[in-house]
Scaffold this active site. Structure first.
Site, PDB file in Angstrom:
ATOM      1  N   SER A   1      -9.710   1.875   3.021  1.00 38.10           N
ATOM      2  CA  SER A   1      -8.833   2.657   2.192  1.00 38.10           C
ATOM      3  C   SER A   1      -7.850   1.814   1.373  1.00 38.10           C
ATOM      4  CB  SER A   1      -8.047   3.661   3.037  1.00 38.10           C
ATOM      5  OG  SER A   1      -7.266   2.973   3.981  1.00 38.10           O
TER       6      SER A   1
ATOM      7  N   SER B   1      -9.965  -0.773   7.117  1.00 41.32           N
ATOM      8  CA  SER B   1      -9.421  -0.516   5.785  1.00 41.32           C
ATOM      9  C   SER B   1      -8.750  -1.699   5.114  1.00 41.32           C
ATOM     10  CB  SER B   1      -8.423   0.648   5.839  1.00 41.32           C
ATOM     11  OG  SER B   1      -9.121   1.849   6.067  1.00 41.32           O
TER      12      SER B   1
ATOM     13  N   LYS C   1       0.870  -1.193   0.000  1.00 46.65           N
ATOM     14  CA  LYS C   1       0.000   0.000   0.000  1.00 46.65           C
ATOM     15  C   LYS C   1       0.898   1.231   0.000  1.00 46.65           C
ATOM     16  CE  LYS C   1      -3.961   1.766   2.693  1.00 46.65           C
ATOM     17  NZ  LYS C   1      -4.762   1.550   3.910  1.00 46.65           N
TER      18      LYS C   1
END
Lengths: 94, 490
Positions: free
Chosen positions: B149, B173, B74
């Site tokens: 997210s 997330s 990420k």
């Protein structure tokens, strides 16, 4: 959230909002804060003897500074000179 | 087989090289056949150099277990020499001078980072629509969001670009996008994985965790990245658990499973409730007992989170000021003017909204009513979980009240967006381990996620239960990771 309050918060958080956004944000934040009122319904308090089930044995290291140098520190800087970050002046004539 | 063990075995047997596998994964990402926008940059040089290194070790018989298996990170995790921007304009051009502990450990185990995935800016969002690189699409239907997210990490695994990715979870997330994209995603017990090198959103809530198409892949990656770290004082002194070992197919026998009434109410889509009820019946067939319980603090937990997380974020994000790195607004009269203008232009709307909210709840006159009260309620919620885990071994619920939603549907309605995390957020407040696994498809053909929550430091038990359920549920992935053709010339 009044316009005056929003200005104070803008100052504290070092943010600027355009005038058109201020109204939108104020409405959205009022709506969010209204939802937060649900916390007033919780009358229960945590027990005094309550212990967080984690961090019973935190990992620590010696409390001494460790030097860290890397070429990317200067490369990442918007403006750098003689090992210092260059910034606009702090005080203005106003 | 395109899972971690399958890929590692093919490489170890010299059926294909690390370099071939990495090039294949890079091609998957670059081609982006489904048009997902899941990956914002590939690390070709780092990846191929590492692949060649492991190929030499394989030739010498000195390679680690997972040498050559590609993964994605990420865009809020630091890798030395690579860009890390948290999908924000304010970090444009920033390259990290160090590597996060989680990535470093994954690389020591042989995994090769090949790129950074798209995400909601600074991990603030539930749809991956708040990114400077544009929104991500859901591989199951590209009109829909992948969740957030960690939307890019979830979508990339679901699309078979790589077998495993890393994400971060502060309020859901990892788990929510895992549910929306039909993959497995796990947030371990707080403190299990070092946060050193994870750009902080809310330090008391953030945890790094893996995504995979199988529970086994998630367990293997978690095993690689976990453990104490002197660079993170909140990491726990745990023996590294062999999460992927000692899997018992009898794991559900005698287990006490709890289901919250509030998370099976009319607020949750009917398709999802039906799917979870099917799972509950299967658990009973496997020897578990399943009982409902009342969790009276669901809404209060959401309110608590949306006070504490923005409060911590307002402090953590104060470092982004244009002074030392990232974007700087050049047309400024003074330092103060420069900082304000940099942050105004550098942060997106959702980030600004949360910073403002966080600053407000910490400010004089409001601190006691909001922040102090939220901390007290956080402790009450955690005590409620402690009590539940005296009665149950594992808690079971839908991961989210709905399946993935259409792009643009909630982007201007923050409160509705926040409510999509109602099932995941309480877990972060208490620091518990939880995972989401796909259990079936909705009537619209979108994945339905099942959340399993375990007691503190019972991550291995949780993975065990999930492995058994995965076998019984038989969910079929649409786009498995494929290994390159065998190379008989090696």
């Amino acid at each position: 959230m009044s316009h005056i309050d929003l200005s104070n918060i803008m100052n504290l958080s070092a943010l600027e909002l355009t005038p058109e956004n201020q109204s939108k944000y104020a409405d959205q934040l009022s709506s969010i804060l209204t939802y937060m009122d649900v916390l007033k319904t919780v009358t229960e308090e945590p027990k005094e003897a309550f212990l967080w089930p984690i961090h019973m044995d935190a990992v620590t290291r010696e409390d001494s500074p460790i030097a860290f140098q890397h070429p990317l520190i200067e490369e990442n800087a918007p403006e750098c000179s003689m090992n210092r970050f260059v910034v606009p002046k702090i005080l203005t004539d106003n | 087989m395109g899972n971690i063990l399958g890929v590692a075995k093919k490489i170890a047997n010299k059926d294909c090289s690390c370099e071939q596998v990495v090039r294949h994964a890079l091609a998957n990402v670059t081609t982006d056949a489904l048009g997902l926008n899941a990956v914002v940059e590939t690390f070709d040089d780092i990846a191929l150099e590492t692949a060649k290194k492991w190929d030499q070790h394989i030739a010498n018989g000195t390679a680690p277990a997972y040498a050559g298996v590609p993964f994605l990170i990420k865009d809020n995790m630091c890798l030395e020499g690579a860009h890390v921007t948290c999908c924000s304009a304010i970090l444009t051009g920033y390259k990290s001078p160090y590597t996060s502990t989680a990535i470093s450990r994954a690389m020591d185990a042989g995994f090769i980072p090949i790129g950074r995935t798209n995400m909601d800016e600074f991990a603030m969002g539930s749809s991956n629509e708040h990114s400077v690189y544009g929104p991500v699409s859901n591989p199951w239907n590209t009109d829909y969001v992948p969740g957030g997210s960690s939307g890019g990490s979830a979508a990339a695994v679901a699309a078979g670009m790589v077998p495993v990715t890393l994400g971060s979870d502060t309020g859901g997330s990892i788990r929510q996008p895992a549910a929306y994209c039909g993959v497995v995603g796990m947030k371990p017990t707080y403190g299990t994985v070092s946060r050193y090198g994870l750009v902080a959103f809310a330090s008391s809530l953030d945890q790094i965790g893996p995504f995979g198409q199988s529970v086994d892949d998630v367990a293997i990656m978690l095993e690689a990245i976990c453990g104490q770290d002197p660079n993170d004082a909140t990491s726990e002194k745990l023996a590294v658990n062999a999460f992927s070992q000692h899997v018992s197919m009898d794991a559900l026998s005698g287990k006490r499973i709890g289901v919250a009434n509030q998370l099976m109410s009319d607020y949750v889509d009917a398709d999802i409730r039906s799917a979870v009820e099917v799972v509950m019946k299967k658990m009973v067939d496997l020897g578990a007992t399943v009982d409902f319980y009342d969790f009276p603090y669901i809404e209060e937990a959401l309110a608590t989170y949306y006070i504490l997380a923005p409060a911590e974020a307002s402090s953590n994000l104060s470092r982004f000021d244009g002074v030392r790195y990232g974007m700087r607004h050049m047309n400024a009269d003074s330092l103060g003017d420069m900082i304000k203008k940099t942050r105004q232009h550098g942060f997106g709307d959702e980030v600004k909204r949360r910073i403002i909210l966080g600053t407000y709840v910490l400010s004089s006159g409001y601190y006691d009513a909001y922040y102090a009260k939220a901390q007290s309620v956080r402790a009450v919620v955690t005590e409620a979980y402690a009590k539940l885990f005296r009665e149950f071994d594992v808690l079971c619920s839908p991961t989210a009240p709905s399946t993935a939603f259409l792009k643009g549907r909630h982007v201007d309605d923050p409160m509705t967006m926040y409510l999509s995390d109602i099932a995941t957020i309480p877990v972060n407040l208490a620091g518990l381990p939880a995972l989401s696994m796909p259990c079936s498809l909705s009537s619209q053909g979108l994945p339905i996620g099942l959340q399993l929550t375990g007691a503190w430091f019972k991550d291995h038990d949780l993975l065990n239960v999930a492995t058994v359920l995965e076998d019984v549920l038989g969910f079929t992935q649409r786009y498995p990771f494929s290994v390159p053709e065998e190379n008989h010339a090696i």
